[in-house]
Design an enzyme around this catalytic site. Structure first.
Site, PDB file in Angstrom:
ATOM      1  N   SER A   2       0.691  -1.090   0.092  1.00  0.00           N
ATOM      2  CA  SER A   2       0.077   0.087  -0.062  1.00  0.00           C
ATOM      3  C   SER A   2       0.717   1.207  -0.021  1.00  0.00           C
ATOM      4  O   SER A   2       1.748   1.599   0.639  1.00  0.00           O
ATOM      5  CB  SER A   2      -1.067  -0.026   1.280  1.00  0.00           C
ATOM      6  OG  SER A   2      -1.825   1.064   1.298  1.00  0.00           O
ATOM      7  N   GLN A  41      -5.093  -6.079  -6.767  1.00  0.00           N
ATOM      8  CA  GLN A  41      -5.685  -6.773  -5.566  1.00  0.00           C
ATOM      9  C   GLN A  41      -6.534  -6.119  -4.925  1.00  0.00           C
ATOM     10  O   GLN A  41      -6.579  -4.625  -4.772  1.00  0.00           O
ATOM     11  CB  GLN A  41      -4.420  -6.840  -4.486  1.00  0.00           C
ATOM     12  CG  GLN A  41      -4.738  -7.481  -3.231  1.00  0.00           C
ATOM     13  CD  GLN A  41      -3.675  -7.688  -2.384  1.00  0.00           C
ATOM     14  OE1 GLN A  41      -3.499  -6.585  -1.757  1.00  0.00           O
ATOM     15  NE2 GLN A  41      -2.934  -8.847  -2.074  1.00  0.00           N
ATOM     16  N   CYS A  74      -3.462  -8.412   4.950  1.00  0.00           N
ATOM     17  CA  CYS A  74      -2.886  -7.043   5.391  1.00  0.00           C
ATOM     18  C   CYS A  74      -3.180  -7.009   7.028  1.00  0.00           C
ATOM     19  O   CYS A  74      -4.311  -7.321   7.439  1.00  0.00           O
ATOM     20  CB  CYS A  74      -3.836  -5.867   4.504  1.00  0.00           C
ATOM     21  SG  CYS A  74      -3.296  -4.357   5.298  1.00  0.00           S
ATOM     22  N   HIS A  81       2.502 -15.269   3.269  1.00  0.00           N
ATOM     23  CA  HIS A  81       3.356 -14.412   4.030  1.00  0.00           C
ATOM     24  C   HIS A  81       3.609 -15.137   5.058  1.00  0.00           C
ATOM     25  O   HIS A  81       2.711 -15.710   5.892  1.00  0.00           O
ATOM     26  CB  HIS A  81       2.966 -12.972   4.307  1.00  0.00           C
ATOM     27  CG  HIS A  81       3.932 -12.156   4.989  1.00  0.00           C
ATOM     28  ND1 HIS A  81       4.283 -11.369   4.304  1.00  0.00           N
ATOM     29  CD2 HIS A  81       4.509 -12.386   6.267  1.00  0.00           C
ATOM     30  CE1 HIS A  81       5.360 -10.588   5.161  1.00  0.00           C
ATOM     31  NE2 HIS A  81       5.333 -11.354   6.224  1.00  0.00           N
ATOM     32  N   ASN A 134       6.207 -15.601   0.669  1.00  0.00           N
ATOM     33  CA  ASN A 134       6.599 -14.232   0.630  1.00  0.00           C
ATOM     34  C   ASN A 134       6.990 -13.864   2.329  1.00  0.00           C
ATOM     35  O   ASN A 134       6.664 -14.556   3.106  1.00  0.00           O
ATOM     36  CB  ASN A 134       5.198 -13.515   0.459  1.00  0.00           C
ATOM     37  CG  ASN A 134       5.251 -12.180   0.795  1.00  0.00           C
ATOM     38  OD1 ASN A 134       4.528 -11.444   1.450  1.00  0.00           O
ATOM     39  ND2 ASN A 134       6.336 -11.317   0.304  1.00  0.00           N
ATOM     40  N   GLY A 135       7.944 -12.954   2.090  1.00  0.00           N
ATOM     41  CA  GLY A 135       8.355 -12.657   3.343  1.00  0.00           C
ATOM     42  C   GLY A 135       9.952 -12.361   3.618  1.00  0.00           C
ATOM     43  O   GLY A 135      10.535 -13.707   3.736  1.00  0.00           O
ATOM     44  N   GLY A 180       8.685  -7.982  -1.707  1.00  0.00           N
ATOM     45  CA  GLY A 180       8.066  -6.681  -1.290  1.00  0.00           C
ATOM     46  C   GLY A 180       9.065  -5.751  -0.776  1.00  0.00           C
ATOM     47  O   GLY A 180       9.735  -4.906  -1.686  1.00  0.00           O
ATOM     48  N   ARG A 181       9.393  -5.343   0.398  1.00  0.00           N
ATOM     49  CA  ARG A 181      10.357  -4.256   0.842  1.00  0.00           C
ATOM     50  C   ARG A 181      11.708  -4.556   0.086  1.00  0.00           C
ATOM     51  O   ARG A 181      12.694  -3.567   0.213  1.00  0.00           O
ATOM     52  CB  ARG A 181      10.588  -4.544   2.464  1.00  0.00           C
ATOM     53  CG  ARG A 181       9.223  -3.982   3.048  1.00  0.00           C
ATOM     54  CD  ARG A 181       9.327  -4.140   4.463  1.00  0.00           C
ATOM     55  NE  ARG A 181       9.285  -5.645   4.761  1.00  0.00           N
ATOM     56  CZ  ARG A 181       9.467  -6.073   6.384  1.00  0.00           C
ATOM     57  NH1 ARG A 181       9.794  -5.167   7.096  1.00  0.00           N
ATOM     58  NH2 ARG A 181       9.391  -7.601   6.329  1.00  0.00           N
TER      59      ARG A 181
END
Length: 346
Positions: free
Chosen positions: A31, A82, A112, A181, A212-213, A236-237
């Site tokens: 987000s 999404q 989330c 995740h 994920n993660g 992601g990050r």
């Protein structure tokens, strides 16, 4: 724009419905981060697929402008939107709008952890009510002709690790790919993602599984896939400030030499291109503010490559992140990257 070329061997075959995926590396929905300009850039570098930031299904169905911007995907070969919500009707309507606007895949958010999302019984809060989660999935799948995928966490907390059960129900309801995740909702982003627990989902389903993660290096990506017994990895990050990172991971997983990061001059060009694209996407007034996080991450990555500490860059960084006029921001970026290039040469 600098380009990292990757190829994927046929042994790593992955599809989302009828869509063949070139590499088993995806950009996670984040987000406020994975807007259309950033997704386009990551896709051009060589990601297998990219996912929009979370879009509230009711806002999208009702035509809210912010939701429309979040769901935009012009220029993407595989446009994935999404959506999130807690009412089957609005999930179905939101999915219809997204598909009607060009989305080729709909992803459902059940991962989330943010309180503003779970407080409305959406996101990872749905893992506390699998019957409602199943109804949302069925309504979404029935509403569209495009593939529907699902992203979740391991469970609400350590006492309720129910990802395998939700995954079984999701596959039976028509979900065609599942991303997990490796944390519970109560962990938020603390501690370490448990990739081994994701493997319990692998044993429960036959559709592709994405892990994920905490994947921040190419070595972690292969370790994650092995321990999760997953078909693909979602990052992601690790991509913040490094839109080329997913292509590097793809090369590593394909057994190829991992390309080096682009040089500082190319990184500057990437940062400016993304900045200008976000000004166009949001308009200057909003875009200038929204782009600051991306410029900050880009400068941090460049400083690391140049061997400079954040302190060394602090004055230039403050200028870049506080100026409001686009031409001044770009001039400050030029100065910052020139200083980093000098530091690297020294």
């Amino acid at each position: 724009m600098a380009h990292i070329s990757t190829t994927t061997p046929s042994a790593v075959a992955l599809s989302i419905g009828q869509h063949r995926i070139a590499s088993p590396v995806a950009l996670a929905p984040m987000s406020g981060v994975t807007d259309a300009p950033f997704r386009r850039m990551v896709a051009r570098f060589g990601a297998g697929w990219v996912v929009s930031e979370m879009v509230p299904s009711d806002d999208l169905a009702l035509g809210e402008e912010e939701a429309r911007l979040r769901a935009e995907g012009d220029g993407l070969d595989l446009h994935v939107v999404q959506i999130a919500g807690c009412e089957p009707h609005w999930m179905a309507e939101g999915a219809k709008v997204a598909a009607g606007a060009g989305a080729k895949v709909i992803d459902i958010n059940m991962g989330c952890p943010a309180k503003r999302v779970t407080g409305g019984y959406a996101g990872s809060a749905l893992m506390r009510d699998l019957d409602l989660a199943e109804n949302l999935i069925k309504a979404t799948v029935a509403a569209v002709d495009v593939p529907v995928t699902l992203k979740m966490r391991l469970g609400w907390d350590e006492a309720s690790i129910n990802a395998p059960e939700l995954a079984r129900r999701a596959e039976a309801s028509g979900i065609q790919l599942i991303t997990v995740h490796g944390r519970t909702r109560q962990q938020f982003y603390k501690g370490q993602a448990d990739w081994s627990l994701i493997a319990e989902v692998r044993a429960a389903i036959g559709v592709p599984l994405v892990a994920n993660g905490d994947v921040a290096t190419v070595e972690q990506a292969s370790d994650c896939l092995d321990r999760a017994r997953a078909d693909a990895v979602m990052i992601g990050r690790g991509a913040q400030g490094k839109p080329w990172f997913l292509a590097q991971v793809a090369a590593h997983l394909a057994g190829m030499a991992v390309p080096a990061d682009p040089d500082l001059a190319s990184q500057r060009d990437v940062a400016v291109e993304l900045y200008e694209a976000q000004l166009t996407h949001y308009g200057v007034a909003v875009g200038v503010r929204h782009a600051r996080k991306h410029l900050g991450w880009a400068l941090d990555v460049a400083a690391g490559q140049a061997g400079a500490s954040a302190m060394t860059l602090s004055a230039a960084r403050r200028r870049v992140l506080t100026l409001d006029q686009p031409e001044q921001v770009i001039a400050a970026l030029d100065e910052a990257y020139d200083a980093l290039a000098w530091r690297a040469a020294a």
